[in-house]
Design a protein around this motif. Structure first.
Motif, mmCIF file in Angstrom:
data_model
loop_
_atom_site.group_PDB
_atom_site.id
_atom_site.type_symbol
_atom_site.label_atom_id
_atom_site.label_comp_id
_atom_site.label_asym_id
_atom_site.label_seq_id
_atom_site.Cartn_x
_atom_site.Cartn_y
_atom_site.Cartn_z
ATOM 1 N N SER A 1 91.345 -24.667 6.856
ATOM 2 C CA SER A 1 90.792 -23.327 6.606
ATOM 3 C C SER A 1 89.425 -23.110 7.247
ATOM 4 O O SER A 1 88.714 -22.171 6.905
ATOM 5 C CB SER A 1 90.772 -23.027 5.103
ATOM 6 N N GLY A 2 89.088 -23.968 8.202
ATOM 7 C CA GLY A 2 87.857 -23.745 8.965
ATOM 8 C C GLY A 2 88.080 -22.781 10.120
ATOM 9 O O GLY A 2 87.122 -22.345 10.762
ATOM 10 N N SER A 3 89.331 -22.431 10.406
ATOM 11 C CA SER A 3 89.617 -21.626 11.594
ATOM 12 C C SER A 3 90.898 -20.815 11.405
ATOM 13 O O SER A 3 91.690 -21.096 10.501
ATOM 14 C CB SER A 3 89.784 -22.587 12.791
ATOM 15 N N LYS B 1 91.607 -19.927 7.677
ATOM 16 C CA LYS B 1 90.354 -19.233 7.332
ATOM 17 C C LYS B 1 90.672 -17.839 6.792
ATOM 18 O O LYS B 1 90.103 -17.412 5.782
ATOM 19 C CB LYS B 1 89.431 -19.147 8.554
ATOM 20 N N ALA B 2 91.589 -17.138 7.459
ATOM 21 C CA ALA B 2 91.951 -15.786 7.002
ATOM 22 C C ALA B 2 92.545 -15.842 5.592
ATOM 23 O O ALA B 2 92.250 -14.975 4.759
ATOM 24 C CB ALA B 2 92.947 -15.156 7.976
ATOM 25 N N SER C 1 90.834 -14.041 2.340
ATOM 26 C CA SER C 1 91.615 -13.053 1.567
ATOM 27 C C SER C 1 91.754 -13.483 0.112
ATOM 28 O O SER C 1 91.617 -12.663 -0.798
ATOM 29 C CB SER C 1 93.026 -12.898 2.138
ATOM 30 N N TYR C 2 92.031 -14.762 -0.104
ATOM 31 C CA TYR C 2 92.155 -15.262 -1.481
ATOM 32 C C TYR C 2 90.820 -15.092 -2.230
ATOM 33 O O TYR C 2 90.805 -14.625 -3.369
ATOM 34 C CB TYR C 2 92.559 -16.741 -1.479
ATOM 35 N N ALA C 3 89.741 -15.477 -1.572
ATOM 36 C CA ALA C 3 88.428 -15.393 -2.229
ATOM 37 C C ALA C 3 88.079 -13.944 -2.539
ATOM 38 O O ALA C 3 87.499 -13.636 -3.584
ATOM 39 C CB ALA C 3 87.361 -16.026 -1.344
ATOM 40 N N ALA D 1 97.841 -13.966 6.131
ATOM 41 C CA ALA D 1 97.176 -14.060 4.826
ATOM 42 C C ALA D 1 97.849 -13.124 3.818
ATOM 43 O O ALA D 1 98.018 -13.487 2.647
ATOM 44 C CB ALA D 1 95.689 -13.730 4.966
ATOM 45 N N ASP D 2 98.265 -11.940 4.263
ATOM 46 C CA ASP D 2 98.941 -10.999 3.343
ATOM 47 C C ASP D 2 100.226 -11.628 2.789
ATOM 48 O O ASP D 2 100.530 -11.497 1.605
ATOM 49 C CB ASP D 2 99.265 -9.678 4.062
ATOM 50 N N ALA D 3 100.966 -12.322 3.673
ATOM 51 C CA ALA D 3 102.197 -12.986 3.218
ATOM 52 C C ALA D 3 101.856 -14.115 2.245
ATOM 53 O O ALA D 3 102.592 -14.363 1.270
ATOM 54 C CB ALA D 3 102.972 -13.529 4.416
#
Ligand SMILES: NC(=O)c1ccc[n+]([C@@H]2O[C@H](COP(=O)([O-])OP(=O)(O)OC[C@H]3O[C@@H](n4cnc5c(N)ncnc54)[C@H](O)[C@@H]3O)[C@@H](O)[C@H]2O)c1
Length: 262
Positions: free
Chosen positions: A16-18, A22-23, A27-29, A229-231
């Motif tokens: 999740s650094g890239s 990352k997206a 999005s989760y946060a 990220a939406d999925a």
């Protein structure tokens, strides 16, 4: 309702650094999940976690090599120690070599399998005991369209991602009775450093290569990491409570299109 989808859920996201990871983390946060940023790259991983905290979110960076059993175990233990549970695991870390099977070296095969396939296996294996104890959990594996159809130049990557698709189904079959769902997302070509560096950089004409690629996409554009990220929000939340063992293609229609025949 929608903003409560994953509120207060604890999510580990590898790589999740890239790019896509990352997206997903951002999005989760943004939806108030607590995110554990796991990446082998300390600088970019810390950057993601700083960005989340700067915007008022909750994040913890854990330097992780998904191909190392000690590292994956330590990641899971650190997350549980801090947040007491793991609701979502996104096995996203991955790499690819864009080269023919004949030209792939044994080292490239080993590295691809260790990160893209064994890394997913170990992520699943070491969160399961905690998720079983909780009686709930959602595991999301980032596979690829190359895991369900052949793509010349991505044979070894396809072998690993095809393994991820089937490992997803097996893990779903074994763990549904414990309240654990396991699904995968098969992205098409998504604008990330991986696509740029591995796929486009070796092409002599970058623009012509993109135009050629887009001929296979009914939607006629490349995907955004935020669309994956939406999925991942859908699969991580109760919106998908009756969905398990599924491979969700998020690919602008690539996998359902045979190409212009005339
Ligand atoms: N971008 C695309 O077009 C595309 C398409 C289909 C599938 N995917 C898959 O999506 C996932 C993310 O790809 P991306 O495009 O965002 O790539 P990216 O290169 O932008 O990001 C990958 C991240 O994984 C991390 N990583 C690499 N090896 C690791 C290891 N051993 N342990 C922990 N972290 C490690 C990297 O440091 C990086 O932060 C990969 O699994 C990839 O195969 C990408």
């Amino acid at each position: 309702m929608l903003e409560k989808l994953i509120e207060n859920k604890v999510a580990i996201i590898t790589g999740s650094g890239s790019g896509i990871g990352k997206a997903i983390a951002l999005s989760y946060a943004n939806l108030k999940a607590k995110v554990v940023i796991a990446d082998i790259n300390e600088e970019s991983g810390k950057e993601t976690s700083k960005e989340i905290i700067h915007h008022g979110g909750e994040a913890l960076f854990v330097k992780t090599d998904v191909s190392s059993v000690e590292s994956v175990k330590a990641l899971v233990e650190t997350a549980v120690k801090k947040y007491k549970k793991i609701d979502i695991l996104v096995n996203n870390a991955g790499l690819e070599y864009y080269t023919t099977i004949e030209d792939t070296t044994e080292e490239q095969w080993d590295q691809t399998m260790a990160i893209d396939l064994k890394g997913v296996f170990m992520g699943i294996k070491y969160v399961l005991p905690y998720m079983k104890k909780q009686g709930s959990g959602s595991i999301i594996n980032i596979a690829s369209i190359a895991g369900i159809s052949a793509w010349p130049g991505l044979g070894v990557y396809s072998a690993a991602k095809g393994g991820v698709v089937l490992l997803t189904k097996a893990a779903a079959a074994e763990n549904g009775k414990y309240g654990i769902r396991v699904n995968c997302i098969c992205p098409g070509s998504i604008k990330t450093p991986l696509l740029e560096e591995q796929f486009f950089a070796p092409q002599s004409d970058r623009e012509a290569a993109e135009a050629q690629l887009l001929k296979h996409y009914p939607i006629n554009r490349l995907g955004e990491a935020s669309e994956i990220a939406d999925a991942a929000i859908y699969l991580g939340s109760d919106l998908s409570s009756f969905v398990t063992g599924h491979s969700l293609s998020v690919d602008g229609g690539l996998s359902s299109f045979v190409g212009d025949l005339i």
